[in-house]
Design an enzyme around this catalytic site. Structure first.
Site, PDB file in Angstrom:
ATOM      1  N   GLU A   1       0.830  -1.212   0.000  1.00 50.10           N
ATOM      2  CA  GLU A   1       0.000   0.000   0.000  1.00 50.10           C
ATOM      3  C   GLU A   1       0.866   1.264   0.000  1.00 50.10           C
ATOM      4  OE1 GLU A   1      -4.400  -0.324   1.826  1.00 50.10           O
ATOM      5  OE2 GLU A   1      -2.899   0.329   3.269  1.00 50.10           O
TER       6      GLU A   1
ATOM      7  N   ALA B   1      -9.186  -6.220   8.070  1.00 47.00           N
ATOM      8  CA  ALA B   1      -7.855  -6.348   8.682  1.00 47.00           C
ATOM      9  C   ALA B   1      -7.484  -7.763   9.111  1.00 47.00           C
ATOM     10  CB  ALA B   1      -7.678  -5.385   9.858  1.00 47.00           C
ATOM     11  N   ALA B   2      -8.333  -8.752   8.804  1.00 52.07           N
ATOM     12  CA  ALA B   2      -7.988 -10.142   9.181  1.00 52.07           C
ATOM     13  C   ALA B   2      -6.626 -10.513   8.606  1.00 52.07           C
ATOM     14  CB  ALA B   2      -9.059 -11.099   8.681  1.00 52.07           C
ATOM     15  N   GLY B   3      -6.401 -10.113   7.362  1.00 54.63           N
ATOM     16  CA  GLY B   3      -5.140 -10.459   6.702  1.00 54.63           C
ATOM     17  C   GLY B   3      -3.945  -9.761   7.349  1.00 54.63           C
ATOM     18  N   ASP B   4      -4.127  -8.485   7.707  1.00 53.56           N
ATOM     19  CA  ASP B   4      -3.031  -7.708   8.322  1.00 53.56           C
ATOM     20  C   ASP B   4      -2.651  -8.322   9.674  1.00 53.56           C
ATOM     21  OD1 ASP B   4      -3.893  -6.137   6.234  1.00 53.56           O
ATOM     22  OD2 ASP B   4      -4.988  -4.742   7.522  1.00 53.56           O
TER      23      ASP B   4
ATOM     24  N   SER C   1      -9.917  -4.879  16.297  1.00 54.05           N
ATOM     25  CA  SER C   1     -10.143  -6.334  16.257  1.00 54.05           C
ATOM     26  C   SER C   1      -8.877  -7.135  16.524  1.00 54.05           C
ATOM     27  CB  SER C   1     -10.743  -6.719  14.910  1.00 54.05           C
ATOM     28  OG  SER C   1      -9.842  -6.461  13.872  1.00 54.05           O
TER      29      SER C   1
HETATM   30  P1  ATP Z   1      -8.396  -8.300   4.764  1.00 57.60           P
HETATM   31  O1  ATP Z   1      -8.072  -7.847   3.355  1.00 57.60           O
HETATM   32  O2  ATP Z   1      -9.850  -8.166   5.118  1.00 57.60           O
HETATM   33  O3  ATP Z   1      -7.465  -7.787   5.792  1.00 57.60           O
HETATM   34  P2  ATP Z   1      -7.465 -10.813   3.734  1.00 57.60           P
HETATM   35  O4  ATP Z   1      -8.426 -11.046   2.583  1.00 57.60           O
HETATM   36  O5  ATP Z   1      -6.104 -10.379   3.415  1.00 57.60           O
HETATM   37  O6  ATP Z   1      -8.152  -9.880   4.815  1.00 57.60           O
HETATM   38  P3  ATP Z   1      -8.385 -13.309   4.734  1.00 57.60           P
HETATM   39  O7  ATP Z   1      -7.951 -14.429   3.905  1.00 57.60           O
HETATM   40  O8  ATP Z   1      -9.777 -12.831   4.618  1.00 57.60           O
HETATM   41  O9  ATP Z   1      -7.324 -12.144   4.556  1.00 57.60           O
HETATM   42  O10 ATP Z   1      -8.157 -13.644   6.279  1.00 57.60           O
HETATM   43  C1  ATP Z   1      -6.885 -13.901   6.826  1.00 57.60           C
HETATM   44  C2  ATP Z   1      -6.959 -15.093   7.722  1.00 57.60           C
HETATM   45  O11 ATP Z   1      -7.899 -14.840   8.787  1.00 57.60           O
HETATM   46  C3  ATP Z   1      -7.454 -16.372   7.043  1.00 57.60           C
HETATM   47  O12 ATP Z   1      -6.394 -17.023   6.350  1.00 57.60           O
HETATM   48  C4  ATP Z   1      -7.954 -17.146   8.271  1.00 57.60           C
HETATM   49  O13 ATP Z   1      -6.851 -17.654   8.992  1.00 57.60           O
HETATM   50  C5  ATP Z   1      -8.607 -16.021   9.095  1.00 57.60           C
HETATM   51  N1  ATP Z   1     -10.011 -15.856   8.697  1.00 57.60           N
HETATM   52  C6  ATP Z   1     -10.511 -14.998   7.785  1.00 57.60           C
HETATM   53  N2  ATP Z   1     -11.842 -15.154   7.634  1.00 57.60           N
HETATM   54  C7  ATP Z   1     -12.209 -16.145   8.479  1.00 57.60           C
HETATM   55  C8  ATP Z   1     -13.447 -16.776   8.812  1.00 57.60           C
HETATM   56  N3  ATP Z   1     -14.592 -16.435   8.210  1.00 57.60           N
HETATM   57  N4  ATP Z   1     -13.442 -17.756   9.747  1.00 57.60           N
HETATM   58  C9  ATP Z   1     -12.288 -18.129  10.371  1.00 57.60           C
HETATM   59  N5  ATP Z   1     -11.082 -17.563  10.093  1.00 57.60           N
HETATM   60  C10 ATP Z   1     -11.037 -16.588   9.170  1.00 57.60           C
HETATM   61  O1  RIB Z   2      -6.701  -4.465   5.424  1.00 59.13           O
HETATM   62  C1  RIB Z   2      -7.601  -3.534   5.944  1.00 59.13           C
HETATM   63  C2  RIB Z   2      -7.083  -2.138   5.713  1.00 59.13           C
HETATM   64  O2  RIB Z   2      -6.997  -1.906   4.317  1.00 59.13           O
HETATM   65  C3  RIB Z   2      -7.978  -1.052   6.252  1.00 59.13           C
HETATM   66  O3  RIB Z   2      -7.675  -0.718   7.591  1.00 59.13           O
HETATM   67  C4  RIB Z   2      -7.779   0.080   5.250  1.00 59.13           C
HETATM   68  O4  RIB Z   2      -7.166   1.217   5.796  1.00 59.13           O
HETATM   69  C5  RIB Z   2      -6.939  -0.516   4.117  1.00 59.13           C
HETATM   70  O5  RIB Z   2      -5.609  -0.174   4.226  1.00 59.13           O
END
Ligand code: ATP
Ligand code: RIB
Length: 314
Positions: free
Chosen positions: A143, A254-257, A296
């Site tokens: 980013e 932010a799950a991925g972060d 979160s």
């Molecule tokens: P974001 O862009 O929203 O930050 P992301 O798309 O990069 O997230 P995700 O793959 O959605 O990342 O989520 C990261 C990790 O979080 C997944 O690999 C898993 O371990 C956990 N996770 C995400 N969604 C779920 C769910 N619905 N149930 C359980 N675990 C989840």
């Molecule tokens: O991954 C989630 C984040 O993506 C948000 O907090 C937003 O600021 C964007 O960077």
């Protein structure tokens, strides 16, 4: 020697998130009513930086914010969270980055538009300065300008510092070939498809996509975040699928972060990649049960309780 409390340098973005909740996200051309809104700190880099401190690592954050109230507020929040903020630079040519986040109340899924603002001005010189903090590891996301990311991989390679890349947001033309080899490369499923052109729908297509990715960017481990499907792991020889934990999803922002921060902290603490992936899978699962980005982030204690309550063996 494996550091007990690793010092992790995050070179990435800082945003203010404008979050709107709705019972249904609008189609193109449509207006829908929202149910609530909030301004909360976000940005992929900041989310990971905070997560690192909550998860017991030392974090140095290198980013740019604007000379405005959002920038000031974010810096205070980072300092209060215990982040080493010496390399958060103030940018006068652009406002602090802003992300418009739409969260669907029913699915917890989000749609995000990021206005990068000050993040676009993070430079290789800023990054070089941040390396004077002598980190054990560097965590990067996409980013910020490509040249800042590439420079960070170059400086790390010169110094023999492991690099962990959270490969989002993705662009099909991202210059992956310019990155120096990294320890862990971690896109999510849509990012993987953008880079490789292969949709990772099942095990076979995941493996094909991971193999293609490995031909595009050199890493020791590839850790694909698959949302509710968990994680796909590939190391050039073996692959592994780690299913997601069953949780009630409130907001996936932010799950991925948070996942990547947990992965970095546990990998740097133990040197055990599979243990780190399982630890991160728990951090990601906890994060989706809570609203917002920074709000979160789980603590070490939250993760320990989750492990105990569910009888998990890391
Ligand atoms: P974001 O862009 O929203 O930050 P992301 O798309 O990069 O997230 P995700 O793959 O959605 O990342 O989520 C990261 C990790 O979080 C997944 O690999 C898993 O371990 C956990 N996770 C995400 N969604 C779920 C769910 N619905 N149930 C359980 N675990 C989840
Ligand atoms: O991954 C989630 C984040 O993506 C948000 O907090 C937003 O600021 C964007 O960077």
């Amino acid at each position: 020697m494996i550091p007990k409390k690793p010092r992790i340098l995050v070179v990435s973005s800082a945003n203010m998130d404008f979050i709107q909740h709705t019972d249904r996200a609008p189609y193109p051309g449509e207006t829908v009513m929202g149910t609530s809104y909030d301004y909360l700190p976000g940005g992929k880099g900041a989310n990971s930086a905070i997560a690192l401190t909550f998860l017991g690592a030392e974090c140095i954050f290198c980013a740019r914010v604007g000379a405005d109230s959002n920038g000031q507020r974010l810096r205070t929040i980072y300092r209060e969270a215990g982040i080493d903020s010496r390399f958060i630079f103030m940018e006068r040519k652009a406002p602090t980055g802003l992300a418009s986040v739409i969260v669907d109340n029913k699915t917890g899924q989000n749609q995000i538009i990021v206005f990068p603002g000050a993040n676009s001005y993070l430079s290789p010189v800023d990054v070089e300065e941040a390396f004077t903090s002598l980190p054990d590891c560097v965590l990067l996301q996409f980013e910020i300008p490509d040249k800042a990311v590439i420079a960070a991989t170059e400086y790390a390679a010169e110094k023999g510092i492991p690099v962990i890349i959270d490969a989002g947001p993705a662009r099909a033309d991202y210059p992956l070939n310019k990155l120096y080899p990294c320890e862990i490369f971690s896109p999510n499923e849509t990012e993987l498809e953008t880079y490789t052109g292969i949709a990772p729908k099942n095990t076979e297509s995941c493996l094909r996509a991971a193999i293609r990715l490995a031909s595009m960017v050199e890493a020791k481990y590839y850790v694909i975040k698959m949302g509710s499907r968990g994680v796909f792991y590939y190391d050039g020889k073996y692959y592994n699928i780690i299913p997601a934990h069953d949780v009630d999803v409130v907001d996936t922002t932010a799950a991925g972060d948070i996942f990547t921060a947990a992965l970095a902290a546990e990998y740097m603490r133990t040197g055990d990649i599979m243990r780190a992936v399982r630890y991160a899978n728990i951090a990601g699962a906890i994060s989706v049960t809570r609203a917002g980005a920074l709000n979160s982030v789980p603590t070490e204690r939250d993760i320990a309780e989750f492990i105990e309550n569910r009888g998990i063996k890391l």
